[in-house]
Design an enzyme around this catalytic site. Structure first.
Site, mmCIF file in Angstrom:
data_model
loop_
_atom_site.group_PDB
_atom_site.id
_atom_site.type_symbol
_atom_site.label_atom_id
_atom_site.label_comp_id
_atom_site.label_asym_id
_atom_site.label_seq_id
_atom_site.Cartn_x
_atom_site.Cartn_y
_atom_site.Cartn_z
ATOM 1 N N HIS A 1 0.916 -11.434 1.722
ATOM 2 C CA HIS A 1 -0.186 -10.709 1.087
ATOM 3 C C HIS A 1 -0.953 -11.541 0.072
ATOM 4 C CE1 HIS A 1 -1.458 -6.318 0.072
ATOM 5 N NE2 HIS A 1 -2.472 -7.133 -0.004
ATOM 6 N N TYR B 1 0.813 -1.213 0.000
ATOM 7 C CA TYR B 1 0.000 0.000 0.000
ATOM 8 C C TYR B 1 0.851 1.269 0.000
ATOM 9 C CZ TYR B 1 -3.731 -3.190 1.608
ATOM 10 O OH TYR B 1 -4.624 -4.218 1.751
#
Length: 272
Positions: free
Chosen positions: A105, A47
């Site tokens: 992730h 992110y």
């Protein structure tokens, strides 16, 4: 606030997701969320906003120990050393000595899962995280990860909403005491103008969004991390624990749809 407990760890049922937030927005939004009463924040290396999230935590009067903090190792990290080093880098960017939960992730087909799990466990052994988990794993891959792990896999963070209820994975998580962390619980905005959610919500004096979030959080072993940057919407999302859906309402809301899920996933990828 309600909580979900697994493997001795208590996780707030509703948290704040920070996907697609640039650093300045993430910093302000996390501060606002903590002020409103959020105690669960999710970020990730991918992110690009870990430092901003960490700054918001330090600037908040809320004690760090009160906030359940998750970050995720980038899925392209494949070797033991690179995963361990990147976990340390995340702590440095966040400005904390420990996160509550560290995930991989997404499953990388070029990575050896045994190596990935061993590296996450090394981070836990070093005290850098209280728990480890995975993200975007299907049932079989999650089961294999759990077999490879010496300790618990606390959660699998996956797409989960009324049009993608993940029944097989959810059943497995409930049977095995694994938390399912639901991202995009509002189907990337698809829940906002849904007539069924609006009709059910009206009976409880709640919005379609609140009804969708209550649908998610009433599931056993499920927590969720909706993303919003508006103070009003953040407050609205949090105001869902004073009503319950009946079984009939719950069943009416659950409408598995490959089409609807595909449309909402495309909207999310395009940032719409």
């Amino acid at each position: 606030m309600e909580f979900e407990t697994a493997a001795g760890h208590e996780v707030p049922k509703l948290g704040l997701g920070t996907w697609q937030m640039d650093p300045a927005v993430a910093r302000e939004t996390v501060q606002t969320a903590l002020d409103l009463g959020y105690r669960h924040v999710d970020t990730a290396q991918a992110y690009g906003n870990e430092a901003a999230v960490g700054a918001a935590l330090r600037e908040s009067p809320v004690d760090r120990e009160e906030v359940f903090l998750t970050t995720k190792v980038h899925g392209m990290r494949r070797s033991f050393d690179s995963i361990v080093a990147s976990a340390r880098d995340s702590l440095d960017r966040l400005g904390v000595e420990q996160v509550d939960l560290l995930l991989i992730h997404w499953p990388n087909p070029l990575a050896d899962l045994e190596t990935v799990i061993a590296a996450l466990e090394e981070a836990r052994e070093r005290g850098w995280t209280r728990s480890i988990g995975v993200s975007n794993f299907g049932r079989d891959r999650l089961a294999r990860a759990r077999r490879l792990a010496d300790g618990e896999i606390l959660t699998d963070q996956v797409l989960f909403h009324p049009w993608w209820p993940q029944r097989e994975l959810l059943s497995y998580c409930q049977d095995e005491d694994v938390i399912l962390t639901a991202y995009s619980p509002l189907a990337n905005g698809g829940a906002i103008d849904d007539r069924v959610l609006a009709a059910v919500g009206k009976r409880h004096e709640k919005t379609a969004v609140q009804t969708a979030l209550r649908w998610v959080t009433q599931h056993e072993n499920v927590v969720t991390i909706p993303m919003s940057t508006s103070r009003n919407h953040l407050a609205e999302n949090l105001d869902i624990f004073d009503f319950r859906l009946s079984q009939a309402e719950h069943d009416r809301i659950t409408r598995p749809s490959y089409y609807k899920t595909g449309v909402t996933m495309a909207r999310g990828m395009l940032g719409l």
